[in-house]
Design a protein around this motif. Structure first.
Motif, mmCIF file in Angstrom:
data_model
loop_
_atom_site.group_PDB
_atom_site.id
_atom_site.type_symbol
_atom_site.label_atom_id
_atom_site.label_comp_id
_atom_site.label_asym_id
_atom_site.label_seq_id
_atom_site.Cartn_x
_atom_site.Cartn_y
_atom_site.Cartn_z
ATOM 1 N N ALA A 85 19.533 -24.505 17.991
ATOM 2 C CA ALA A 85 19.824 -24.297 16.877
ATOM 3 C C ALA A 85 18.196 -24.198 15.495
ATOM 4 N N LEU A 86 18.175 -24.950 15.164
ATOM 5 C CA LEU A 86 17.120 -24.816 14.466
ATOM 6 C C LEU A 86 15.825 -23.844 15.135
ATOM 7 N N GLU A 87 15.808 -23.632 16.325
ATOM 8 C CA GLU A 87 14.791 -22.579 16.939
ATOM 9 C C GLU A 87 15.543 -20.716 16.340
ATOM 10 N N GLN A 88 16.909 -20.722 16.470
ATOM 11 C CA GLN A 88 17.906 -19.752 15.723
ATOM 12 C C GLN A 88 17.565 -19.342 14.492
ATOM 13 N N GLY A 89 17.041 -20.190 13.812
ATOM 14 C CA GLY A 89 17.237 -20.301 12.234
ATOM 15 C C GLY A 89 17.445 -21.842 10.686
ATOM 16 N N CYS A 90 18.445 -22.951 11.675
ATOM 17 C CA CYS A 90 19.119 -23.551 11.359
ATOM 18 C C CYS A 90 17.696 -24.696 10.088
ATOM 19 N N ASP A 91 17.916 -25.238 9.426
ATOM 20 C CA ASP A 91 17.427 -25.510 8.317
ATOM 21 C C ASP A 91 17.124 -27.265 8.503
ATOM 22 N N LYS A 92 18.490 -27.466 9.197
ATOM 23 C CA LYS A 92 17.947 -29.115 9.691
ATOM 24 C C LYS A 92 18.943 -29.360 11.014
ATOM 25 N N GLY A 93 18.960 -31.009 11.329
ATOM 26 C CA GLY A 93 20.503 -30.934 12.061
ATOM 27 C C GLY A 93 20.373 -32.259 12.263
ATOM 28 N N TYR A 94 22.157 -32.574 12.356
ATOM 29 C CA TYR A 94 22.793 -34.502 12.462
ATOM 30 C C TYR A 94 23.437 -33.727 13.967
ATOM 31 N N LEU A 95 23.509 -35.319 13.824
ATOM 32 C CA LEU A 95 24.177 -36.017 15.249
ATOM 33 C C LEU A 95 24.427 -36.752 15.075
ATOM 34 N N ALA A 96 26.000 -36.711 15.712
ATOM 35 C CA ALA A 96 26.786 -37.985 15.341
ATOM 36 C C ALA A 96 27.127 -38.518 16.956
ATOM 37 N N SER A 97 25.792 -39.925 16.815
ATOM 38 C CA SER A 97 26.070 -40.740 18.402
ATOM 39 C C SER A 97 26.649 -42.213 18.153
ATOM 40 N N ASP A 98 27.236 -42.599 18.942
ATOM 41 C CA ASP A 98 27.748 -43.717 18.405
ATOM 42 C C ASP A 98 28.476 -44.185 20.544
ATOM 43 N N ARG A 99 28.883 -44.958 21.087
ATOM 44 C CA ARG A 99 29.001 -45.369 21.765
ATOM 45 C C ARG A 99 30.916 -45.429 21.397
ATOM 46 N N ALA A 100 31.247 -45.901 20.317
ATOM 47 C CA ALA A 100 32.544 -46.033 19.551
ATOM 48 C C ALA A 100 33.111 -43.864 19.932
ATOM 49 N N PHE A 101 32.047 -43.128 19.935
ATOM 50 C CA PHE A 101 32.747 -41.483 19.757
ATOM 51 C C PHE A 101 33.062 -41.729 21.063
ATOM 52 N N ALA A 102 33.123 -41.935 22.497
ATOM 53 C CA ALA A 102 33.060 -41.870 23.596
ATOM 54 C C ALA A 102 34.261 -41.316 24.080
ATOM 55 N N GLY A 103 34.689 -40.082 25.090
ATOM 56 C CA GLY A 103 35.769 -40.237 25.134
ATOM 57 C C GLY A 103 36.543 -39.980 24.138
ATOM 58 N N SER A 104 36.208 -39.002 23.039
ATOM 59 C CA SER A 104 37.956 -38.357 21.969
ATOM 60 C C SER A 104 38.127 -36.797 22.222
ATOM 61 N N ASP A 105 39.458 -37.040 22.053
ATOM 62 C CA ASP A 105 39.671 -35.690 22.378
ATOM 63 C C ASP A 105 39.827 -34.735 21.270
ATOM 64 N N THR A 106 40.519 -33.808 21.214
ATOM 65 C CA THR A 106 40.384 -32.795 20.312
ATOM 66 C C THR A 106 40.845 -33.175 18.389
ATOM 67 N N LEU A 107 41.522 -34.187 18.521
ATOM 68 C CA LEU A 107 42.299 -35.096 17.154
ATOM 69 C C LEU A 107 40.929 -35.711 16.670
ATOM 70 N N ALA A 108 40.193 -36.890 17.819
ATOM 71 C CA ALA A 108 39.275 -38.076 17.281
ATOM 72 C C ALA A 108 37.919 -36.840 16.692
ATOM 73 N N THR A 109 38.292 -35.633 17.495
ATOM 74 C CA THR A 109 36.756 -35.543 17.382
ATOM 75 C C THR A 109 36.458 -34.714 15.735
#
Length: 270
Positions: A71-95
């Motif tokens: 995404a940065l190569e395509q022109g975005c200025d910054k990236g954010y990664l939301a990453s935590d073991r607690a997020f694993a297995g999220s369905d669309t609501l939790a996502t």
């Protein structure tokens, strides 16, 4: 503005966890969800035209940083990664709940967000639910299946878009901020130049964990997902009968017409 993107398997040969019935992504090739390329391109174009920053956001394991670099190569200025073991297995609501909280955290760091842009759907889940659900979680107007952004009026705080319907196009004006899901017809994503790839290496990617968000472990991951997959199985193969008509073309055409009439319940053909 924030563009929400997702890393998806690059192969259909993915195993399913026998206990959670979720995809086992380990050891499988991954790529940027194809629909998200159009969301990134639209976000970058709007930032180039109206000013401001285009920020890419994704939720996933550490290796999801790869698509943020894309995404940065395509022109975005910054990236954010939301990453935590607690997020694993999220369905669309939790996502959507987790992404909404991540965007609120980004606003605290980088200022208010006028637009959130998503691809129309992810090719691994094919639900198309996260974008509209994200709008509900953030109490913002959802504009789905957007095929063109006609106008953004920052003084009036309004956006006018064209929505792709099954039969025709609908023009909608909405207040800002808003959440858009875009279709492939909206633009043609750029091919990053060598210079753009070099610039992307200097642009930051920051990480957000559960501790940075205003949600609890009960709101995300499997614990925050009401969806329960009971069984996964391949659909039964449909057997398709075929008939080949040979001989004189005129006689064959007559037989075909007669058979079609019987098939349609007309009893015969003249």
């Amino acid at each position: 503005m924030v563009v929400c993107i997702k890393q998806v398997p690059s192969s259909t040969k993915v195993n399913i966890d026998p206990e959670t019935k979720t995809l086992m992504r380990g050891g499988v090739g991954a790529m940027l969800n194809p629909f998200d390329e159009f969301a990134i391109e639209e976000g970058v174009r709007l930032a180039e035209k109206h000013g401001g920053e285009c920020i890419a956001l994704t939720m996933g394991p550490p290796q999801a940083t790869d698509i943020l670099r894309t995404a940065l190569e395509q022109g975005c200025d910054k990236g954010y990664l939301a990453s935590d073991r607690a997020f694993a297995g999220s369905d669309t609501l939790a996502t959507s709940r987790t992404l909404a909280s991540a965007i609120r955290a980004i606003e605290k760091r980088d200022g208010p967000v006028d637009l959130v842009i998503c691809g129309q759907q992810a090719i691994d889940g094919d639900t198309g639910q996260v974008g509209p659900s994200l709008a509900v979680r953030m109490n913002l107007p959802p504009l789905s299946y957007v095929s063109k952004v006609r106008e953004v009026d920052l003084e009036k705080r309004e956006i006018t878009v064209e929505r792709m319907l099954e039969r025709g196009t609908q023009v909608v004006r909405s207040e800002l901020p808003a959440v858009l899901t875009v279709v492939k017809a909206i633009n043609l994503p750029r091919f990053p130049s060598l210079l753009a790839k070099r610039k992307a290496r200097t642009r930051p990617v920051e990480k957000l964990t559960l501790a940075d968000l205003d949600i609890t472990e009960a709101d995300t991951g499997l614990k925050g997902s009401p969806t329960r997959v009971v069984k996964i199985f391949p659909p039964e193969e449909r057997k398709i009968a075929s008939v080949v008509y040979t001989g004189d073309p005129k006689e064959s055409a007559g037989k075909l017409a007669l058979d079609l009439a019987k098939l349609l319940g007309h009893g015969g053909a003249s």
